[in-house]
Design an enzyme around this catalytic site. Structure first.
Site, PDB file in Angstrom:
ATOM      1  N   ASP A  52       4.675  11.503  45.989  1.00  0.00           N
ATOM      2  CA  ASP A  52       3.972  11.617  44.705  1.00  0.00           C
ATOM      3  C   ASP A  52       2.769  10.664  44.690  1.00  0.00           C
ATOM      4  O   ASP A  52       2.007  10.631  43.719  1.00  0.00           O
ATOM      5  CB  ASP A  52       4.911  11.404  43.517  1.00  0.00           C
ATOM      6  CG  ASP A  52       5.580  10.041  43.494  1.00  0.00           C
ATOM      7  OD1 ASP A  52       5.392   9.250  44.443  1.00  0.00           O
ATOM      8  OD2 ASP A  52       6.313   9.764  42.522  1.00  0.00           O
ATOM      9  N   SER A  53       2.560   9.940  45.798  1.00  0.00           N
ATOM     10  CA  SER A  53       1.300   9.206  46.002  1.00  0.00           C
ATOM     11  C   SER A  53       0.121  10.164  45.906  1.00  0.00           C
ATOM     12  O   SER A  53      -1.016   9.741  45.720  1.00  0.00           O
ATOM     13  CB  SER A  53       1.291   8.517  47.369  1.00  0.00           C
ATOM     14  OG  SER A  53       1.625   9.425  48.404  1.00  0.00           O
ATOM     15  N   ASP A  91       8.889  14.386  47.309  1.00  0.00           N
ATOM     16  CA  ASP A  91       9.262  13.489  46.213  1.00  0.00           C
ATOM     17  C   ASP A  91       9.614  14.252  44.947  1.00  0.00           C
ATOM     18  O   ASP A  91       8.907  15.201  44.572  1.00  0.00           O
ATOM     19  CB  ASP A  91       8.072  12.576  45.867  1.00  0.00           C
ATOM     20  CG  ASP A  91       8.143  11.228  46.552  1.00  0.00           C
ATOM     21  OD1 ASP A  91       9.230  10.856  47.038  1.00  0.00           O
ATOM     22  OD2 ASP A  91       7.104  10.545  46.597  1.00  0.00           O
ATOM     23  N   LYS A 120      13.189  13.072  47.915  1.00  0.00           N
ATOM     24  CA  LYS A 120      13.197  11.603  47.800  1.00  0.00           C
ATOM     25  C   LYS A 120      13.134  11.231  46.329  1.00  0.00           C
ATOM     26  O   LYS A 120      12.408  11.878  45.562  1.00  0.00           O
ATOM     27  CB  LYS A 120      12.012  10.995  48.561  1.00  0.00           C
ATOM     28  CG  LYS A 120      11.962   9.461  48.449  1.00  0.00           C
ATOM     29  CD  LYS A 120      11.044   8.832  49.477  1.00  0.00           C
ATOM     30  CE  LYS A 120       9.585   8.837  49.105  1.00  0.00           C
ATOM     31  NZ  LYS A 120       9.255   8.167  47.828  1.00  0.00           N
ATOM     32  N   GLU A 122      13.409   7.584  43.543  1.00  0.00           N
ATOM     33  CA  GLU A 122      13.339   6.124  43.459  1.00  0.00           C
ATOM     34  C   GLU A 122      14.481   5.563  42.619  1.00  0.00           C
ATOM     35  O   GLU A 122      14.827   6.142  41.588  1.00  0.00           O
ATOM     36  CB  GLU A 122      11.992   5.716  42.829  1.00  0.00           C
ATOM     37  CG  GLU A 122      10.804   6.144  43.664  1.00  0.00           C
ATOM     38  CD  GLU A 122       9.464   5.741  43.050  1.00  0.00           C
ATOM     39  OE1 GLU A 122       9.444   4.979  42.053  1.00  0.00           O
ATOM     40  OE2 GLU A 122       8.437   6.195  43.572  1.00  0.00           O
ATOM     41  N   GLU A 189      10.066  -0.138  50.491  1.00  0.00           N
ATOM     42  CA  GLU A 189       8.625  -0.355  50.319  1.00  0.00           C
ATOM     43  C   GLU A 189       8.347  -1.788  49.869  1.00  0.00           C
ATOM     44  O   GLU A 189       8.924  -2.257  48.871  1.00  0.00           O
ATOM     45  CB  GLU A 189       8.067   0.639  49.285  1.00  0.00           C
ATOM     46  CG  GLU A 189       6.567   0.465  49.044  1.00  0.00           C
ATOM     47  CD  GLU A 189       5.916   1.632  48.307  1.00  0.00           C
ATOM     48  OE1 GLU A 189       6.572   2.664  48.088  1.00  0.00           O
ATOM     49  OE2 GLU A 189       4.730   1.482  47.951  1.00  0.00           O
TER      50      GLU A 189
END
Ligand code: KIV
Length: 271
Positions: A52-53, A91, A120, A122, A189
Site C-alpha cells: 500500500d506504499s 497488502d 499482508k 499490519e 520494518e
C-alpha cells in the site's frame, strides 16, 4: 512466431519456509505495474509485494491511509500479469481488515480478482484473531510489525521502533503471537538489527526485513527507492541500485545479488 515463453515454476508458500531452513535469502521488492513485475521476474526476485506504499510512491499521498481496496485489486492484477515465477503478495489497506468478515471478503478479492497468493496486514494484538480467521479459510498471511505505516498517526511519524527494552520485548512477543496464530511470513520494518536478528532466530517462519539488518531471512525494498526515484529524502535503509548500472533490469539484478551474498543491507543501511 508468437512463441510463448516456457512456463516458469512458481514459488509457493511452502518454498519460503524451505528457504529459511536451507539458509537461503529471500529477495523481495514492491511493484505496482506489469512492466516492473516482469523485470523483477527476469532478475530472479522471489517475492513481489504490491504494497500500500503505492499510495505514497504512485499516487503521491503523504501516507498509505487513502489507499482503497479497489486500487489494491487493480494494481495487484496489473502486477500479476507481469509475473511468472515470483510469489505475489498484496497488502490489505488501512481499515480493510478490522473485522473478520471484512478481512475475509477483502482478502478474497486480492486472491481471486488480483491473483495474489498471500495477503499482508499490519499489527498483532487485535490482528491475531484476523490472521487466525484468514488462515482457517486457507488465505496465507504475511504479518507486518515494527514501523507499521498505517499507524503513522499513533506512532507520531515514520520512526524506528523497538529501541528501548519495553518496546523490544513487546515486538518479540508480537512476533511470536502472529506466528502462533498462523502467519506464514513476517515483515519487520525499521527495527534495530540486533532485535530483528533475535526475532529471526526465535521464529520458525521467515522474516523479511526493511531497515531491519542483514540477519533477516530476506529483504524487501520499495522499488522506487531501489531505482533512486524516491521523492524527497531517500530512507537510510535503502540504496540506489540504478546508480552505476545501465537498466532497471541490471539494478534489480544487482539488488538481488547483493541480498543473496549478504552485502546488502550494509551497516550504513541499518539501525
Ligand atoms: O507497503 C509496502 O510497500 C510495504 C513494504 C515497505 C514492506 O509494506
Amino acid at each position: 512466431m508468437y512463441a510463448q515463453p516456457a512456463p516458469a515454476v512458481k514459488i509457493t508458500v511452502p518454498d519460503l519456509q524451505a528457504r529459511k531452513q536451507r539458509g537461503e535469502k529471500i529477495v523481495s521488492i514492491t511493484a505496482y505495474d506489469a512492466a516492473i513485475a516482469a523485470r523483477a521476474d527476469e532478475a530472479g526476485v522471489d517475492l513481489v509485494l504490491v504494497g500500500d506504499s503505492l499510495g505514497m510512491v504512485v499516487q503521491g499521498h503523504p501516507s498509505t491511509l487513502p489507499v482503497t481496496m479497489d486500487a489494491m485489486v487493480y494494481h495487484t492484477a496489473c502486477v500479476a500479469r507481469g509475473l511468472r515465477r515470483p510469489l505475489l503478495v498484496a497488502d490489505l489497506p488501512f481499515m480493510s481488515y478490522r473485522r473478520e468478515d471484512l478481512a475475509l471478503a477483502n482478502a478474497a478479492r486480492l486472491l481471486a480478482e488480483g491473483g495474489a497468493a498471500m495477503v499482508k496486514l499490519e499489527g498483532a494484538d487485535w490482528a491475531c484473531a484476523i490472521i487466525h480467521a484468514l488462515k482457517r479459510h486457507d488465505v496465507p498471511v504475511c504479518a507486518h510489525l515494527g514501523l507499521t505505516p498505517q499507524a503513522v498517526h499513533r506512532l507520531g511519524g515514520y520512526k524506528v521502533q523497538g529501541r528501548d527494552e519495553a518496546s523490544a520485548a513487546r515486538l518479540r512477543a508480537d512476533a511470536r503471537a502472529v506466528q502462533d496464530v498462523g502467519a506464514d511470513l513476517l515483515v519487520l520494518e525499521c527495527v534495530p538489527a540486533a532485535l530483528a536478528a533475535d526475532i529471526t532466530r526465535d521464529l520458525a517462519i521467515p522474516t523479511i526485513g526493511i531497515g531491519a539488518g542483514a540477519a533477516c531471512d530476506g529483504q524487501v525494498l520499495v522499488v522506487n527507492d531501489l531505482l533512486g526515484i524516491t521523492q524527497g529524502k531517500r530512507p537510510r535503509f535503502s540504496k540506489d541500485f540504478l546508480a552505476g548500472t545501465h537498466s532497471v533490469l541490471d539494478a534489480i539484478s544487482a539488488y538481488a545479488a547483493a541480498v543473496r551474498s549478504g552485502e546488502f543491507p550494509a551497516p550504513e543501511h541499518t539501525y
